[in-house]
Design an enzyme around this catalytic site. Structure first.
Site, mmCIF file in Angstrom:
data_model
loop_
_atom_site.group_PDB
_atom_site.id
_atom_site.type_symbol
_atom_site.label_atom_id
_atom_site.label_comp_id
_atom_site.label_asym_id
_atom_site.label_seq_id
_atom_site.Cartn_x
_atom_site.Cartn_y
_atom_site.Cartn_z
ATOM 1 N N ASN A 9 0.873 -1.178 0.000
ATOM 2 C CA ASN A 9 0.000 0.000 0.000
ATOM 3 C C ASN A 9 0.908 1.224 0.000
ATOM 4 O OD1 ASN A 9 -1.765 2.063 0.458
ATOM 5 N ND2 ASN A 9 -2.443 1.373 2.483
ATOM 6 N N TRP A 10 0.992 1.867 -1.165
ATOM 7 C CA TRP A 10 1.918 2.996 -1.292
ATOM 8 C C TRP A 10 1.329 4.281 -0.726
ATOM 9 C CZ3 TRP A 10 3.663 1.880 -7.075
ATOM 10 C CH2 TRP A 10 4.432 0.702 -7.080
ATOM 11 N N LYS A 11 0.086 4.236 -0.296
ATOM 12 C CA LYS A 11 -0.584 5.416 0.278
ATOM 13 C C LYS A 11 -0.362 6.628 -0.647
ATOM 14 C CE LYS A 11 -0.270 3.241 4.737
ATOM 15 N NZ LYS A 11 -0.189 3.337 6.173
ATOM 16 N N HIS A 96 -9.582 1.181 4.883
ATOM 17 C CA HIS A 96 -8.313 1.347 5.606
ATOM 18 C C HIS A 96 -8.557 2.279 6.798
ATOM 19 C CE1 HIS A 96 -4.214 2.500 6.551
ATOM 20 N NE2 HIS A 96 -3.830 1.430 5.872
ATOM 21 N N GLU A 98 -6.965 4.665 7.889
ATOM 22 C CA GLU A 98 -6.752 6.091 7.588
ATOM 23 C C GLU A 98 -7.986 6.691 6.929
ATOM 24 O OE1 GLU A 98 -3.079 5.457 5.515
ATOM 25 O OE2 GLU A 98 -2.110 5.008 7.427
ATOM 26 N N GLU A 168 -5.236 -4.953 10.565
ATOM 27 C CA GLU A 168 -4.254 -3.893 10.765
ATOM 28 C C GLU A 168 -4.558 -3.174 12.075
ATOM 29 O OE1 GLU A 168 -2.366 -2.688 6.708
ATOM 30 O OE2 GLU A 168 -3.964 -1.307 7.204
ATOM 31 N N GLY A 174 2.505 2.335 10.816
ATOM 32 C CA GLY A 174 3.448 3.453 10.687
ATOM 33 C C GLY A 174 4.151 3.819 11.969
ATOM 34 N N SER A 213 3.508 -2.112 10.330
ATOM 35 C CA SER A 213 4.960 -2.167 10.534
ATOM 36 C C SER A 213 5.565 -3.521 10.166
ATOM 37 C CB SER A 213 5.318 -1.774 11.968
ATOM 38 O OG SER A 213 4.872 -0.456 12.238
ATOM 39 N N GLY A 234 2.910 -1.164 4.291
ATOM 40 C CA GLY A 234 2.915 0.258 3.994
ATOM 41 C C GLY A 234 4.321 0.740 3.683
ATOM 42 N N GLY A 235 4.935 1.409 4.640
ATOM 43 C CA GLY A 235 6.244 2.050 4.442
ATOM 44 C C GLY A 235 7.284 1.172 3.759
#
Ligand code: 13P
Length: 257
Positions: A9-11, A96, A98, A168, A174, A213, A234-235
């Site tokens: 997930n590159w957000k 998600h 977010e 999640e 994150g 993470s 993610g990151g």
């Protein structure tokens, strides 16, 4: 049996140049990998077409980060499932944390988005997970059951077998604070029981990913757990070496129920 799956997930990160570079690395390392985990990348919407073109014929699928629940209409700024499908999108992230937090998405809206995706032949990756406050109050199971239950109650039929669930925990996203493998496994087993209450066939086929993470250094331990079928990353998915290493550490696993 369930094939392992890793989705990046590159957000809201990247540019044409960085995404092109990232895709080159991924294609080189994973593009012909028929024996590994299924790999999906979820870029920001403007880059879906670029990704689809660069990944055509490769063993890496394209996913979107959001979809509107309606088929069409006066919804400025939104994108329908049919539009995504036209661009070769095979997966879409729904609900998600977010989006639940910043866009105020409710359980009911997330369920409608999942239904819209399924109707268009796209597999929704529905995100569920508790906040730290909810976990500390002993409400993690109840929150996750409510979030998933909304989708299971709303969507029906065989297509639901294509659903993917991503657990999640909000406190792990994150933050660099990953859930302990046993802690994640306990929630995944609970999610599988919720699926089983709806249908034994769903419990058998629906893949449950862990997100929060995930890094190269903790991926193998997480993915070794019985009910963890892969990850939503993610990151670390923006760093080619890290993401490739995560995908390889999952490998192609077929887990029975
Ligand atoms: P991080 O891997 O950066 O914690 O993000 C997880 C996530 O939100 C994936 O959807």
């Amino acid at each position: 049996m369930r094939r392992s799956l890793v989705a990046g997930n590159w957000k809201m990160h990247g540019s044409g140049a960085t995404i092109t570079g990232l895709l080159h690395s991924l294609v080189q390392a994973l593009g012909n990998e028929q024996d590994g985990a299924e790999v999906v990348v979820c870029p920001p919407a403007p880059y879906l077409s670029l990704c689809q073109q660069m990944l055509q014929g490769r063993a890496i699928a394209v996913g979107a980060q959001n979809v509107h629940a309606q088929a069409s209409g006066a919804f400025t700024g939104d994108v329908s499932a049919a539009m995504l499908a036209e661009f070769g999108v095979r997966y879409v992230i729904a609900g998600h944390s977010e989006r639940r937090r910043y866009a105020g998405e409710t359980d009911a809206e997330v369920a409608q988005k999942c239904e819209a995706a399924l109707l268009a032949g796209i597999a929704p990756i529905v995100c569920v997970g508790e906040t730290l406050e909810e976990r500390e109050a002993g409400r993690a199971d109840a929150v996750v059951a409510r979030q998933l239950g909304a989708v299971l109650d709303h969507c029906e039929g065989e297509a639901l077998g294509r659903l993917v669930v991503a657990y999640e925990p909000v406190w792990a996203i994150g933050t660099g604070r990953t859930a302990e493998p046993e802690q994640a496994q306990a929630m995944h087993a609970f999610i599988r029981r919720v699926l089983c209450d709806a249908s034994a066939a769903l419990a058998e086929t629906v893949r449950i990913l862990y997100g929060g993470s995930v890094m190269a250094e903790n991926a193998a331990q997480l993915f070794a757990q019985q009910d963890i079928d892969g990850g939503l990353v993610g990151g670390a998915s923006l760093k080619p070496e890290e993401f490739i290493s995560i995908c390889k550490s999952v490998g192609r696993q077929w887990k029975p129920w």
